[in-house]
Write an enzyme that holds these catalytic residues in place. Structure first.
Site, short mmCIF file in Angstrom:
data_model
loop_
_atom_site.label_atom_id
_atom_site.label_comp_id
_atom_site.label_asym_id
_atom_site.label_seq_id
_atom_site.Cartn_x
_atom_site.Cartn_y
_atom_site.Cartn_z
N ASP A 56 -41.97 27.46 65.61
CA ASP A 56 -41.36 26.98 66.85
C ASP A 56 -42.22 25.95 67.56
O ASP A 56 -41.71 24.95 68.09
CB ASP A 56 -41.06 28.16 67.78
N ASP B 177 -37.92 23.37 71.85
CA ASP B 177 -37.21 23.86 70.67
C ASP B 177 -36.49 25.14 71.04
O ASP B 177 -37.10 26.12 71.46
CB ASP B 177 -38.21 24.14 69.53
N GLU C 65 -33.01 19.13 71.31
CA GLU C 65 -32.16 18.83 70.15
C GLU C 65 -30.69 18.88 70.56
O GLU C 65 -30.30 19.72 71.38
CB GLU C 65 -32.39 19.86 69.04
#
Length: 360
Positions: free
Chosen positions: A343, A176, A260
């Site tokens: 997170d 992340d 991502e």
């Protein structure tokens, strides 16, 4: 596979003059044919370097003083830019202006480019003193000579070589990309931006305030501007070193990496996090993971940019829409009462979603 080696060089005053002449000649040739393009439209005749060089050198004999490959590459660059514009793949080519950071590219032929112990041999320039920290492996294709805004010179040598694949392992990690921390992974590892980078940006901010008070183009203005350019160069070096080492470690340790697919352009519109994003270069880091995964036979999975990784409970799957607020660093799931670090929870969700995509 193509790989670039970068070396700092220290040209003599005579070599600096020749490099400056080469920059100027490349700029002149580019602008000469761009002017022709603007007046007469695209002409395939000017994609032929032999015709171009012959015509120009008959009229402008001083072009013979510099590296012929640099001139040819300037013409190729304009030709590619013109074709992209004609095919509506890019904007209209613009005239080149003299600036503090310039470069030119030269091609390898008949050992005209060599990396020696303390020198690099370049066409026309000859042997120039350099910091050769490692010898290039593979076949040299070309070299790019670049002058930076702080008056440093570097040579980037492009080679073609074989890269040995890493041994396959069974590890998979979700990452992340954060704002408070640079990155957080599903193994509960936190990666923070180097303190040197943060401290140097603070210094730059103070110096830029002082610069705004100086009279433009005065000696004090130029001295302070040069100092700021050196600090920017230091920031780039610190950031690149951090990103290269971190991306290499992650690639070495894991067979599959899940990240991502962030819409960085949209994120930059948020004024609260735009500066942080610019300092840490998330896009550059993901690009490094991508090409290193390709080199070493690893797999990089990008999950959809609208996947709510921070809002989902990694324990039961409940979606907490309030967690969309970046100021919320931890939250308790109202369904299963599991306490989440924002997170770490997001990294776990990214990991499991990546596994689902992998199995599908």
């Amino acid at each position: 596979m193509e790989y670039t080696y970068s070396f700092r060089i220290y040209p003599t005053e005579e070599q600096k003059i020749l490099i400056a002449k080469t920059f100027g000649c490349c700029r002149f040739v580019y602008n000469y044919f761009l002017d022709n393009f603007n007046k007469n439209g695209y002409n395939s005749k000017y994609t032929n370097n032999n015709i171009c060089n012959r015509e120009l050198k008959q009229e402008y004999s001083w072009l013979k003083e510099v590296d012929k490959f640099a001139i040819s590459n300037a013409i190729y660059n304009l030709d590619n830019a013109s074709k992209r514009y004609m095919n509506k793949l890019g904007g209209k080519p613009k005239f080149k202006k003299k600036n503090k950071g310039e470069s030119y590219k030269t091609n390898y032929t008949n050992n005209n480019i060599e990396v020696l112990d303390n020198y690099i041999k370049l066409p026309k320039i000859g042997k120039v003193f350099a910091k050769v920290h490692r010898k290039p492996e593979g076949t040299i294709i070309n070299a790019t000579v670049k002058k930076y805004s702080d008056n440093k010179y570097k040579v980037m040598i492009l080679v073609r070589k074989e890269i040995k694949k890493l041994e396959t392992n069974s590890y998979i990690v979700g990452i992340d990309m954060g704002v408070h921390n640079f990155a957080y992974d599903s193994s509960n590892n936190v990666y923070n931006s180097p303190k040197k980078l943060i401290n140097t940006y603070d210094k730059i901010g103070k110096l830029q305030k002082n610069l705004s008070l100086k009279k433009k183009d005065s000696n004090n203005y130029k001295k302070l501007e040069n100092k700021i350019n050196k600090l920017y160069d230091k920031c780039n070096n610190v950031r690149d070193d951090f990103l290269q080492k971190l991306s290499t470690n992650i690639i070495n340790e894991n067979q599959v990496i899940v990240v991502e697919d962030l819409n960085v352009k949209e994120m930059f519109q948020n004024k609260k996090i735009a500066k942080i994003l610019g300092d840490i270069s998330i896009s550059k880091f993901i690009n490094m993971l991508e090409y290193k995964a390709r080199w070493y036979d690893r797999k990089l999975i990008r999950i959809g940019r609208y996947y709510p990784s921070s809002q989902l409970c990694s324990n039961c799957g409940y979606q907490n829409k309030e967690a969309k607020d970046l100021s919320i660093r931890s939250w308790e799931c109202p369904k299963c009462n599991h306490l989440h670090n924002r997170d770490y929870n997001a990294a776990n969700n990214i990991l499991w979603h990546g596994i689902e995509m992998l199995l599908a």
